[in-house]
Design an enzyme around this catalytic site. Structure first.
Site, PDB file in Angstrom:
ATOM      1  CG  HIS A   1       4.370 -13.285 -57.531  1.00 21.23           C
ATOM      2  ND1 HIS A   1       4.274 -12.419 -56.488  1.00 21.23           N
ATOM      3  CD2 HIS A   1       4.224 -12.540 -58.654  1.00 21.23           C
ATOM      4  CE1 HIS A   1       4.078 -11.188 -56.951  1.00 21.23           C
ATOM      5  NE2 HIS A   1       4.039 -11.223 -58.261  1.00 21.23           N
TER       6      HIS A   1
ATOM      7  CG  ASP B   1       5.566 -14.849 -53.749  1.00 23.62           C
ATOM      8  OD1 ASP B   1       5.584 -13.907 -54.529  1.00 23.62           O
ATOM      9  OD2 ASP B   1       4.574 -15.575 -53.582  1.00 23.62           O
TER      10      ASP B   1
ATOM     11  CD  GLU C   1      -0.904  -5.317 -60.295  1.00 25.25           C
ATOM     12  OE1 GLU C   1      -1.279  -6.453 -59.928  1.00 25.25           O
ATOM     13  OE2 GLU C   1      -0.052  -4.663 -59.689  1.00 25.25           O
TER      14      GLU C   1
ATOM     15  CD  GLU D   1       0.234  -1.893 -57.026  1.00 27.96           C
ATOM     16  OE1 GLU D   1       0.128  -3.125 -57.244  1.00 27.96           O
ATOM     17  OE2 GLU D   1       1.308  -1.353 -56.743  1.00 27.96           O
TER      18      GLU D   1
ATOM     19  CG  HIS E   1       0.887  -0.084 -60.409  1.00 28.75           C
ATOM     20  ND1 HIS E   1       0.689  -1.357 -60.876  1.00 28.75           N
ATOM     21  CD2 HIS E   1       1.848  -0.188 -59.458  1.00 28.75           C
ATOM     22  CE1 HIS E   1       1.491  -2.195 -60.236  1.00 28.75           C
ATOM     23  NE2 HIS E   1       2.202  -1.506 -59.363  1.00 28.75           N
TER      24      HIS E   1
ATOM     25  CG  ASP F   1      -2.771  -5.309 -56.471  1.00 30.45           C
ATOM     26  OD1 ASP F   1      -3.650  -6.154 -56.241  1.00 30.45           O
ATOM     27  OD2 ASP F   1      -1.659  -5.587 -56.959  1.00 30.45           O
TER      28      ASP F   1
ATOM     29  CG  ASP G   1       4.943   0.580 -56.998  1.00 29.68           C
ATOM     30  OD1 ASP G   1       4.052   0.849 -56.179  1.00 29.68           O
ATOM     31  OD2 ASP G   1       4.945  -0.452 -57.684  1.00 29.68           O
TER      32      ASP G   1
ATOM     33  CG  ASP H   1       4.510  -1.802 -53.449  1.00 30.67           C
ATOM     34  OD1 ASP H   1       3.580  -1.438 -54.185  1.00 30.67           O
ATOM     35  OD2 ASP H   1       5.478  -2.477 -53.851  1.00 30.67           O
TER      36      ASP H   1
ATOM     37  CG  ASP I   1       1.031  -5.685 -54.647  1.00 38.41           C
ATOM     38  OD1 ASP I   1       1.953  -6.175 -53.986  1.00 38.41           O
ATOM     39  OD2 ASP I   1       1.075  -5.515 -55.877  1.00 38.41           O
TER      40      ASP I   1
HETATM   41  C1  XLS Z   1       4.355  -4.667 -58.868  1.00 37.67           C
HETATM   42  C2  XLS Z   1       3.053  -5.295 -58.888  1.00 37.67           C
HETATM   43  C3  XLS Z   1       3.030  -6.760 -58.455  1.00 37.67           C
HETATM   44  C4  XLS Z   1       1.765  -7.414 -58.928  1.00 37.67           C
HETATM   45  C5  XLS Z   1       1.816  -8.892 -58.926  1.00 37.67           C
HETATM   46  O1  XLS Z   1       4.477  -3.445 -58.894  1.00 37.67           O
HETATM   47  O2  XLS Z   1       2.160  -4.528 -58.149  1.00 37.67           O
HETATM   48  O3  XLS Z   1       3.181  -6.849 -57.071  1.00 37.67           O
HETATM   49  O4  XLS Z   1       0.663  -7.005 -58.190  1.00 37.67           O
HETATM   50  O5  XLS Z   1       2.804  -9.394 -59.764  1.00 37.67           O
HETATM   51 NI    NI Z   2       0.204  -5.028 -57.641  1.00 43.67          NI
HETATM   52 NI    NI Z   3       2.919  -2.496 -57.685  1.00 46.87          NI
END
Ligand code: XLS
Ligand code: NI
Ligand code: NI
Length: 434
Positions: free
Chosen positions: A99, A102, A230, A266, A269, A294, A305, A307, A337
């Protein structure tokens, strides 16, 4: 060279028997599976934001990581880039994703932020050239800064819509310049906290127009990567408009974009939306909008979430099964991700998290390929639908009316006989491979 990874060696394939934790047991990039090298199947990418920008905070506590590049300014942004590329080389990941927020310091104005981004993009360009690492996708962070607290494209304030448009343009330019293979739009705060202050009809119109602008710009600059949405059902907002694949497809249809935009799915998600990962992939493939993944899971108990890096081969195998069945990735890939747990402080943790995740994915992909090559699963599926392969059945599907159904049932005295769905037998079959 920085000294951040001084104690961490470059990781290579050594096979399942190795005792070396800094080695791959299953991911041999050159191994050929279904006629293609594993590296070209999996197309791994490291997510810049979680691995290098996130500081370890959670809702109850702040920074836990102590990284020499945390802080403001261009010098530290470049140090962060140095370390990021050193890590990409340590783990042998062919791609990264980023992004704008970052990778570059936020400026005093939009123009300054854009200049900062351009400077970092040039710096990345040199590093990519040196290392051979590519960009899987770029994206804009339209959710962290307070200006985006009520959304970006769907904001009630047109100034924010314009600011978001300018930001996405700068990120598409950056992605294009770096030879990025895709551009992603995750709907950050495109959703609402409460319906009592929200006009969801208007907000959908704004989101639709915004995405059309993105597609128009893609063609204008000759970017030949995929534009991907996404999907995510909630978090940060209570209700996110890009809820799941089915919702996104309806949205794309409504704005005439179903042939222009694909989805980046993802795992976490999908689970948040009450689906399995493989459900979302299979649905996207059947609708012709599958793009990329992802690969990060949620904690099944906490329901957030979270991750986390993938760690469940049978689950990941079913996802890759759907991907291989759909023909595999074209421009998409497997983006981690995923972030470390906030207590995983050591530089080695960062590398080993990726090494483990890459091994899990390699094992899963090989299992999926073996299932597909064995063919039994598809044979059983085909057998289940074989009744539809006759000419009569196809004619029924195309020309039937309810009256016609009634006539047939009465004239032929049709009495359907239920047959086993054979679920447990098929589960046993799958378990032979995973
Ligand atoms: C957030 C998303 C983010 C996207 C990119 O939950 O997964 O990380 O992949 O903006
Ligand atoms: Ni993501
Ligand atoms: Ni995410």
């Amino acid at each position: 060279m920085t000294d951040f990874f001084a104690d961490v060696p470059t990781c290579r394939f050594e096979g399942p028997e190795t005792e070396n934790e800094f080695a791959f047991r299953h991911y041999n990039p050159d191994e050929v599976v279904m006629g293609k090298r594993l590296e070209d199947h999996l197309r791994f990418a490291v997510a810049y934001w979680h691995s290098f920008a996130w500081q370890g905070q959670d809702p109850f506590g702040g920074q836990t990581f102590d990284r020499p590049w945390f802080g403001e300014g261009m010098r530290l942004a470049k140090l962060k880039a140095d370390v990021a590329f050193e890590m990409l080389e340590r783990v042998g990941a062919p791609f990264f994703c980023f992004h704008d927020a970052d990778v570059r310091p936020e400026g005093e104005s939009f123009a300054e932020s854009r200049r900062n981004l351009e400077e970092i993009v040039d710096y990345f360009g040199v590093k990519m050239e040196e290392t051979g690492v590519g960009l899987l996708w770029g994206t804009a962070n339209l959710f962290t800064h307070r200006r985006f607290m009520a959304g970006a494209a769907t904001n009630p304030d047109p100034d924010v819509f314009a600011y978001a448009g300018a930001t996405v343009k700068s990120c598409m330019d950056a992605t294009h310049k770096l030879g990025g293979q895709n551009y992603v739009l995750w709907g950050g705060r495109e959703g609402y906290e409460t319906l009592i202050n929200t006009d969801l009809g208007r907000e959908a119109e704004q989101a639709g127009r915004f995405l059309q602008m993105v597609v128009e710009y893609k063609h204008k600059i000759g970017f030949d990567g995929q534009i991907m949405i996404e999907p995510k059902p909630q978090e940060p907002s209570k209700h996110q408009y890009d809820y799941d694949v089915a919702t996104v497809y309806g949205f794309l249809k409504r704005f005439g974009l179903e042939d222009e935009v694909t989805v980046n799915i993802e795992q976490g998600h999908a689970i948040l939306a009450g689906h399995s990962f493989e459900h979302e992939i299979a649905l996207a493939a059947s609708l012709g909008i599958f793009g990329s993944i992802d690969m990060n899971r949620n904690d099944y108990q906490s329901g957030w979430d979270t991750d986390q890096f993938p760690n469940n081969v049978p689950e990941v195998a079913l996802a890759y099964y759907e991907i291989l069945k759909a023909g595999g990735f074209t421009k998409g890939g497997t983006n981690f991700d995923a972030k470390l747990r906030r207590q995983s402080l050591d530089p080695a943790d960062l590398v080993l998290a990726h090494v483990g995740a890459m091994d899990v994915c390699a094992r899963a992909l090989k299992a999926a390929a073996a299932m597909l090559e064995n063919g039994e699963l598809e044979r059983l599926r085909a057998e289940r639908y074989a009744g539809w392969d006759t000419e009569d059945a196809q004619a029924l599907l195309k020309n039937a009316t309810l009256e016609h159904c009634e006539e047939c049932v009465i004239a032929q005295d049709i009495r359907p006989e239920p047959r086993s769905g054979r679920q447990e037998r098929i589960e046993n079959l799958i378990n032979r491979f995973v």
